[in-house]
Design a protein around this motif. Structure first.
Motif, short mmCIF file in Angstrom:
data_model
loop_
_atom_site.label_atom_id
_atom_site.label_comp_id
_atom_site.label_asym_id
_atom_site.label_seq_id
_atom_site.Cartn_x
_atom_site.Cartn_y
_atom_site.Cartn_z
N HIS A 191 -1.45 94.98 0.29
CA HIS A 191 -0.82 93.83 0.59
C HIS A 191 -1.84 92.42 0.17
CE1 HIS A 191 2.98 92.01 2.48
NE2 HIS A 191 2.73 91.61 0.89
N PHE A 192 -1.55 91.38 -1.28
CA PHE A 192 -2.79 91.12 -1.35
C PHE A 192 -2.68 89.62 0.07
CE2 PHE A 192 -3.88 86.09 -2.79
CZ PHE A 192 -4.82 86.78 -3.59
N PRO A 193 -3.94 89.00 0.54
CA PRO A 193 -3.63 88.78 2.05
C PRO A 193 -3.61 86.86 2.21
CG PRO A 193 -5.94 88.44 1.25
CD PRO A 193 -4.88 89.61 0.11
N GLU A 194 -2.22 86.52 1.32
CA GLU A 194 -1.63 84.87 1.48
C GLU A 194 -0.40 85.33 2.32
OE1 GLU A 194 -0.89 83.86 -2.69
OE2 GLU A 194 0.50 85.63 -2.62
N LYS A 195 0.10 86.89 2.49
CA LYS A 195 1.39 86.75 2.86
C LYS A 195 1.37 87.46 4.60
CE LYS A 195 2.81 87.35 -0.42
NZ LYS A 195 3.37 88.69 -1.75
N LEU A 196 1.36 86.79 5.17
CA LEU A 196 2.05 87.24 7.08
C LEU A 196 1.20 87.85 7.45
CD1 LEU A 196 2.43 85.54 9.40
CD2 LEU A 196 4.25 87.58 9.71
N ILE A 197 1.08 89.41 7.02
CA ILE A 197 0.69 90.37 7.86
C ILE A 197 -0.19 90.49 7.48
CG2 ILE A 197 0.20 92.70 8.64
CD1 ILE A 197 3.71 92.90 8.85
N PRO A 198 -0.90 90.82 6.44
CA PRO A 198 -2.83 90.87 5.56
C PRO A 198 -3.42 89.42 6.45
CG PRO A 198 -0.85 90.57 3.94
CD PRO A 198 -0.15 90.93 4.66
N LEU A 199 -2.39 88.30 5.86
CA LEU A 199 -3.10 86.90 6.05
C LEU A 199 -3.35 87.57 7.72
CD1 LEU A 199 -2.79 83.79 5.09
CD2 LEU A 199 -2.63 83.98 7.40
N ALA A 200 -3.00 87.65 8.46
CA ALA A 200 -2.88 87.94 10.01
C ALA A 200 -4.60 88.70 10.55
CB ALA A 200 -1.79 87.92 11.36
N ILE A 201 -4.25 89.93 9.98
CA ILE A 201 -5.11 90.69 10.03
C ILE A 201 -6.46 90.34 9.71
CG2 ILE A 201 -5.84 92.97 8.55
CD1 ILE A 201 -2.90 94.12 9.05
N ASN A 202 -6.46 89.54 8.31
CA ASN A 202 -7.83 88.94 8.17
C ASN A 202 -8.74 87.71 9.01
OD1 ASN A 202 -9.54 89.50 6.12
ND2 ASN A 202 -9.23 88.01 4.94
N ASN A 203 -7.62 87.10 9.16
CA ASN A 203 -7.95 85.90 10.39
C ASN A 203 -8.62 86.84 11.21
OD1 ASN A 203 -7.45 84.46 8.04
ND2 ASN A 203 -6.32 82.87 9.18
N ILE A 204 -7.58 88.02 12.15
CA ILE A 204 -7.84 88.02 13.66
C ILE A 204 -9.14 88.35 13.20
CG2 ILE A 204 -7.32 89.46 15.41
CD1 ILE A 204 -4.02 89.07 14.22
N LYS A 205 -9.11 89.47 12.49
CA LYS A 205 -11.39 89.99 11.90
C LYS A 205 -11.87 88.88 11.72
CE LYS A 205 -13.12 92.81 8.56
NZ LYS A 205 -13.37 91.93 7.33
N ASN A 206 -11.47 87.53 11.11
CA ASN A 206 -12.93 86.61 11.26
C ASN A 206 -12.72 85.83 11.99
OD1 ASN A 206 -14.15 88.19 9.16
ND2 ASN A 206 -12.19 87.66 7.69
N ASN A 207 -12.46 86.58 13.38
CA ASN A 207 -11.92 85.39 14.65
C ASN A 207 -11.29 83.81 13.89
OD1 ASN A 207 -12.21 85.66 17.04
ND2 ASN A 207 -14.43 86.71 16.40
N LYS A 208 -10.62 83.72 12.74
CA LYS A 208 -9.70 82.66 12.69
C LYS A 208 -9.07 82.32 12.29
CE LYS A 208 -12.40 82.58 7.76
NZ LYS A 208 -11.99 82.71 6.08
N PRO A 209 -8.36 81.12 12.75
CA PRO A 209 -7.12 80.76 12.94
C PRO A 209 -5.86 81.48 12.42
CG PRO A 209 -8.15 78.55 13.06
CD PRO A 209 -8.87 80.08 12.56
N VAL A 210 -4.66 82.04 13.40
CA VAL A 210 -3.89 82.73 12.52
C VAL A 210 -2.69 81.65 12.54
CG1 VAL A 210 -2.38 84.50 13.14
CG2 VAL A 210 -4.11 84.63 13.30
N PRO A 211 -1.97 81.47 11.65
CA PRO A 211 -1.41 80.21 11.29
C PRO A 211 0.58 80.48 11.63
CG PRO A 211 -2.12 80.78 8.68
CD PRO A 211 -3.58 81.34 10.41
N VAL A 212 1.55 79.77 12.11
CA VAL A 212 2.47 80.81 12.41
C VAL A 212 3.37 79.56 12.37
CG1 VAL A 212 4.09 81.54 14.25
CG2 VAL A 212 2.04 81.82 14.79
N TYR A 213 3.73 79.25 11.29
CA TYR A 213 4.80 78.38 10.72
C TYR A 213 6.37 77.93 12.20
CZ TYR A 213 3.35 78.97 6.26
OH TYR A 213 2.56 79.31 5.13
N GLY A 214 6.06 76.59 12.39
CA GLY A 214 6.94 76.07 13.44
C GLY A 214 7.06 77.02 14.82
N LYS A 215 7.96 77.12 15.26
CA LYS A 215 8.03 78.33 16.18
C LYS A 215 7.66 79.42 16.96
CE LYS A 215 10.20 73.92 18.87
NZ LYS A 215 10.99 73.93 19.52
N GLY A 216 7.66 80.11 15.17
CA GLY A 216 7.35 81.22 15.29
C GLY A 216 8.48 82.33 15.34
#
Ligand code: NAD
Ligand code: DAU
Length: 350
Positions: A191-216
């Motif tokens: 899954h290309f890491p622009e979509k929520l789940i792979p983006l979050a996995i990649n960011n968590i792995k690299n200790n980067k902020p996980v962006p949640v739109y609005g209040k989630g």
């Protein structure tokens, strides 16, 4: 013996569909057509690329002449059409690209099928893969059924709705054998890491902020991508002409709850203290026109064609995390753009 054209086969869902058809139907020839945009990646298919019943062709579906030539030369028995611009946020910044590929590209494919399959429509099939987003947004209650009126809000969903209407129009006007399915959010490997789940996995792995739109608070109905590919297989082989099927996992999650679950899986996998990854959650400006809730009623598919999802979400999410952690090279290639420069060299194109 069938020769099937699968469009968008180098993308996320398309690669799972290609893999399934190549492996399950050795008598079929599978031709994977893809433009190889940023989202198309032939590394998704290394396990099947040398199989005798598989071929790849690099074609842009906005190129009607190339499509017509291909249909003329190949005499396909069927099309399973997945090629699309698929990311809602990109559609907000560049809607025209979505009209070109999703609307014009689909009409080009329909024309190629209509013109090259004349006199044989009863032996051919055009299967269009669509999304639940065409139905718009739900409130707290209710589910999308096949007869729910279309009410798209984003340029992406408007372009997919338009393509669905064209597919139905070609069935009703010209008698082309067309089938449509509308699926909820997929997740899984590749899954290309622009979509929520792979983006979050990649960011968590690299200790980067996980962006949640609005209040989630927005809700999505998540389905294991291999269950989608299996549904496509069933619908392709069993659906009556002109029918539409909804596909979904009966698996609704608020974004913020999903991200917390993902953080806790990642804590375990990365040997972090429970709660460590959740500190990366960062609330950011909401997506414009953000649909509140999607939920799919797939009773028709379950009762008429006997399909049911196979995997529980918690298990599927853990498998997905494992895949990303085990496939670091895939992830670093797609995030660094290495694979795009490879294509530019290989195909001499931009
Ligand atoms: P993706 O973005 O991962 O893949 C799209 C593929 O289409 C890529 O390989 C890309 O190179 C190719 N493509 C794009 N423009 C093209 C063009 N002009 N000519 C030829 N190829 C082109 O998308 P995905 O998530 O795999 O979605 C596949 C299909 O399923 C789409 O039609 C999408 O609308 C639909 N869908 C997706 C989801 C989801 O959750 N991802 C859910 C329901 C339906
Ligand atoms: O419902 C099917 C659709 O699902 C498909 O048709 C689309 O092709 C596919 O991209 C997907 O669309 P979504 O917009 O629902 O998926 P996305 O992963 O972009 O976002 C999921 C939810 O998470 C959504 O409510 C927006 C939110 N989000 C997304 C991103 C990328 C965040 O909160 N933060 C983010 O960084």
């Amino acid at each position: 013996m069938k020769k099937i054209l699968i469009t968008g086969g180098a993308g996320f869902i398309g690669s799972h569909v290609v893999r399934r058809f190549v492996n399950h139907y050795p008598d079929y020839t599978i031709v994977n057509l893809d433009k190889l945009t940023y989202a198309g990646n032939l590394a998704n298919l290394t396990d099947v690329e040398n199989k005798p019943n598989y071929r790849f062709v690099k074609v842009d579906i906005t190129d009607s002449i190339a499509l017509n030539d291909l249909f003329y030369a190949e005499n396909f028995d069927a099309v399973i059409h997945l090629a699309a611009e698929s990311h809602v946020d990109r559609s907000i910044s560049d809607p025209t690209a979505f009209v070109m590929t999703n609307v014009i590209g689909t009409v080009n494919l329909l024309n190629a099928a209509k013109d090259n399959w004349k006199g044989q429509y009863d032996q051919k099939r055009f299967y269009h893969i669509s999304t639940d987003e065409v139905y718009g947004a739900l409130g707290k209650e209710g589910m999308f059924v096949e007869s729910t009126a279309y009410d798209p809000h984003s340029p992406y969903s408007a372009s997919k709705a338009s393509s669905d209407h064209f597919v139905r129009a070609y069935h009703d006007t010209y008698g082309l054998d067309c089938v449509i399915s509308n699926c909820s959010n997929n997740y899984g490997s590749h899954h290309f890491p622009e979509k929520l789940i792979p983006l979050a996995i990649n960011n968590i792995k690299n200790n980067k902020p996980v962006p949640v739109y609005g209040k989630g608070e927005n809700v999505r109905d998540w389905l294991w991508v291999e269950d989608h590919a299996r549904a496509i297989d069933v619908i392709f082989h069993k659906a009556e002409t002109g029918e539409t099927y909804n596909i979904g996992g009966h698996n609704e999650w608020k974004n913020i709850d999903l991200i917390h679950l993902l953080c806790s899986i990642m804590d375990k996998k990365l040997g972090r203290q429970e709660g460590e990854s959740a500190k990366l959650i960062t609330f950011v400006t909401d997506r414009a026109g953000h649909d509140l809730r999607y939920a799919i009623d797939s009773t028709k598919l379950q009762e008429k064609l006997g399909w049911i999802p196979s995997l529980q979400f918690e298990e599927g999410l853990e498998k997905t995390v494992d895949w990303y952690l085990e496939n670091e090279e895939w992830l670093s290639n797609v995030t660094s753009g290495n694979y795009q420069s490879y294509y530019e060299k290989q195909y001499h194109t931009k």
